[in-house]
Design an enzyme around this catalytic site. Structure first.
Site, PDB file in Angstrom:
ATOM      1  CG  ASP A 114      -0.235   0.079   2.518  1.00 49.78           C
ATOM      2  OD1 ASP A 114       1.006   0.229   2.531  1.00 49.78           O
ATOM      3  OD2 ASP A 114      -0.897   0.008   3.562  1.00 49.78           O
ATOM      4  CG  ASP A 162      -5.602  -5.503   1.753  1.00 52.40           C
ATOM      5  OD1 ASP A 162      -6.214  -4.727   0.989  1.00 52.40           O
ATOM      6  OD2 ASP A 162      -5.219  -5.156   2.884  1.00 52.40           O
TER       7      ASP A 162
END
Lengths: 443, 443
Positions: free
Chosen positions: A159, A338
């Protein structure tokens, strides 16, 4: 022949210069003087020449081969669920996929080899915020990137740090230039900008890297959501510029995904999805969901966005969710997920199964000597009993967390694998409805 | 033929009645009416008869076969080190052996299958005090004993709870009758006596069970040490009486080991060793050491005691110690060891290697990307780097503790295995001296 090969060699090298990792180029060019000396003196002759050409060429061709690619294998007739395959430099990812979260370069409590052989995800996720603070990009770069540092040779995604910075709420200041935040570890100040979020992700070296965005909270007033979305869009263009301008650090490609924002406003979501789609990225993400909104609002946003995001690119719904959330979003056309839920809840003694969830700390399991999950997919499911696992939680033993984590992640991955099978067979919709009902229980 | 087999069957059954597990006898005798009915009516005739006889007999013969046995394979010419083999109902134990500590039915942070395949100890240890409090003997008995409860099919040893009760210092009262203590969990009061320490260990069901003793602290004045030793001796006779009087609960033998006490006084140690030896147990233990005394005093006590304890029975030095302590005590004739050191220190980031110890938290390992231990014996040693392990400790990740524990226990077990090889080859003394010097470093 030699002239031709020399030409091919230098032409392809030049062609790929911008995209090649500096380490590969340095390595290759360091051998040049030796090569020319040997060539000039006709030492080893053709052998040496062909070795050098092939080495350089293979590296470059490998490079070309591993540009991220997405193939759609099938779409479910009863829903928008898709089965596909993403190809990256570190291997293929069969979608739909759930990515276990490896925050600080480890999926908490799971050995890499058990992660690979028992849970078997095609890709896992690392958190830029955490990795940037510890071990730091300097160490990661010295290690040759996160894959080598943690001993994980399959694909990785990072991320951008945006979500973690958003979670710091009291300890960060968001401005157009970027976000200033206070480390949760030592209180030191740091700045994330669209540009350095890309640089840091270059140093970490994941196969898929994410745009730097602002993740708005829930609820979020329309005005703030709109202003924030536009800033995220401006940040996106800065990310794209930085991504193009900065060469890869390791000898493989990294693929950049932008992120749709817009809170829970369909109009903003549509606008954002169109903006993101217009940038023509290799894959696209949906952010700002699973932040406290009711599941139905989440599904409504996913639906709107998936209608706009291109069909021929993977769609990644960030931070989602329960097994039911995952199946519902697959049905809406999402390919990647996720979430910390399966691993975090595992460490608190909550197990997910195909027939509902289990709070293993409950006294009712105290003398249930049956295996953890007879339908389970990992060794822990049949090698340990419920009573034993309950005991481990009641005495707060590490092994309890380890067992529950392997079980939950094994279950999540088996669930998305089964979803894929059902999509391939064109039977997803009915199966999904049955599973959603079945899993919506507490055992 | 039938008359003969019936005779053999009932004679051997009667002979072993006292030592047989109640569950085995109940099972066997529950089938009797069916058997006699079938026998009387000549249904299935000989087949049924032979099945029944063989079932009963095999069980009994198995039983006889697995009475603990100790064979001395070799003695080192340069020291008193011995290589031997203990046979128990759950398998053979090659000595010298180190027993990893599985306090609460788990070797902290290690999956049973990794314990078996990577660390590979022939026997592990459980703590009576902890198991008695949680999960409690009721659950353990319902599970069919500790082996089944925790999924460990190799030999197990339980201490008697004496050491843990001694550690509670402020929360226990020692009297001739037994020890009253306060649970460290909920403050509830409990009593351990020589008799119930045996009963509890019957319920736990380890292959080797220990006498209930008082472990004196260090330093300890002579008068207290002498008085305590005599009480431990009186307690021993009560343990032996209880052991003889109480049948096994599961279908295998349990072997009882008495414990030598006497603090750091050679005279008392001699006296205690003679008393313990006179009881003719299948194995003998040395307690009350590794409680803070200098290593030389420990070795002096071990030496005195090993001279007296019978050569044809295994000798177990309780709670010892560092890799160096273990080699030195093997040289004095000790066969069995247990200690929390390798596992507890692992969880604090201290690694033992053949070339000295490592504090992995040290900054010097920050960018050392070499494997944890190139000479290591487990998968963690070569699958993870020092820099990665250091990172895991610096972010307090579970996986750090898991890796370090497998490394340390793998090292300990490899060390005793190597010691055994050297004893078999008659080369132990010189190797031991080299290793002691080599391991006495901080890397």
């Amino acid at each position: 022949m030699r002239v031709l090969m020399t030409y091919v060699l230098f032409y392809t090298t030049k062609l790929k210069f911008q995209q090649c990792s500096t380490s590969f180029l340095t390595e290759t060019y360091q051998t040049l003087p030796t090569f020319f000396w040997a060539f000039k003196n006709r030492i080893c002759g053709d052998f040496l020449f062909f070795w050098f050409c092939s080495r350089a060429d293979f590296r470059i061709f490998n490079h070309i081969n591993v540009l991220m690619e997405f193939k759609l294998h099938n779409t479910d007739p009863g829903s928008k669920a898709r089965a596909g395959e993403i190809t990256t430099a570190h291997g293929k990812i069969q979608t739909p996929i759930f990515m276990p979260v490896g925050t600080a370069a480890t999926v908490k409590g799971v050995h890499q080899r058990d992660l690979k052989t028992e849970i078997n995800p095609d890709i896992i996720l690392g958190n830029t915020y955490h990795l940037y603070l510890r071990p730091g990009t300097d160490i990661l770069q010295q290690a040759g990137g996160l894959h080598k540092f943690m001993g994980w040779d399959r694909p990785l995604l990072t991320d951008s740090g945006g979500y973690q910075v958003y979670s710091l709420s009291a300890n960060r200041k968001i401005k157009e230039a970027g976000v200033k935040f206070k480390s949760h570890i030592d209180g030191s100040y740091h700045v994330f900008t669209p540009e350095n979020a890309i640089d840091i992700q270059r140093q970490i070296g994941a196969d898929i890297i994410m745009a730097f965005d602002e993740c708005t909270p829930y609820p979020c007033d329309y005005k703030y959501a709109k202003r924030s979305m536009h800033m995220t869009h401006r940040w996106l263009d800065r990310c794209i510029a930085q991504d193009k301008a900065s060469p890869f650090l390791y000898d493989y490609e990294q693929t950049f995904f932008p992120i749709v924002q817009g809170s829970t406003y369909k109009g903003l979501r549509r606008q954002s999805a169109e903006f993101i789609a217009s940038r023509g990225a290799e894959g696209n993400a949906i952010g700002g969901l699973s932040v406290g909104e009711p599941a139905d609002e989440m599904y409504a946003m996913t639906e709107v966005v998936c209608e706009i995001l291109p069909e021929d690119k993977p769609r990644y719904l960030m931070g989602v969710g329960t097994p039911i959330n995952i199946l519902e979003n697959i049905a809406l056309g999402v390919d990647m997920f996720d979430c910390v839920l399966p691993s975090r809840n595992a460490r608190n003694g909550m197990l997910y199964t195909a027939h509902g969830s289990i709070n293993i700390k409950n006294k009712k399991w105290e003398n249930d000597f049956s295996v953890i999950d007879p339908d389970g997919h990992t060794f822990v499911d049949t090698e340990y009993s419920k009573a034993y696992l309950r005991h481990l939680f009641s005495v707060n033993e590490l092994l309890g967390k380890q067992i529950a984590t392997i079980h939950n992640l094994g279950f999540y991955l088996a669930l998305v694998r089964q979803a894929r099978e059902k999509i391939m067979a064109g039977e997803f919709a009915a199966w999904k409805n049955k599973m959603v009902q079945q899993m919506n229980k507490r055992l």
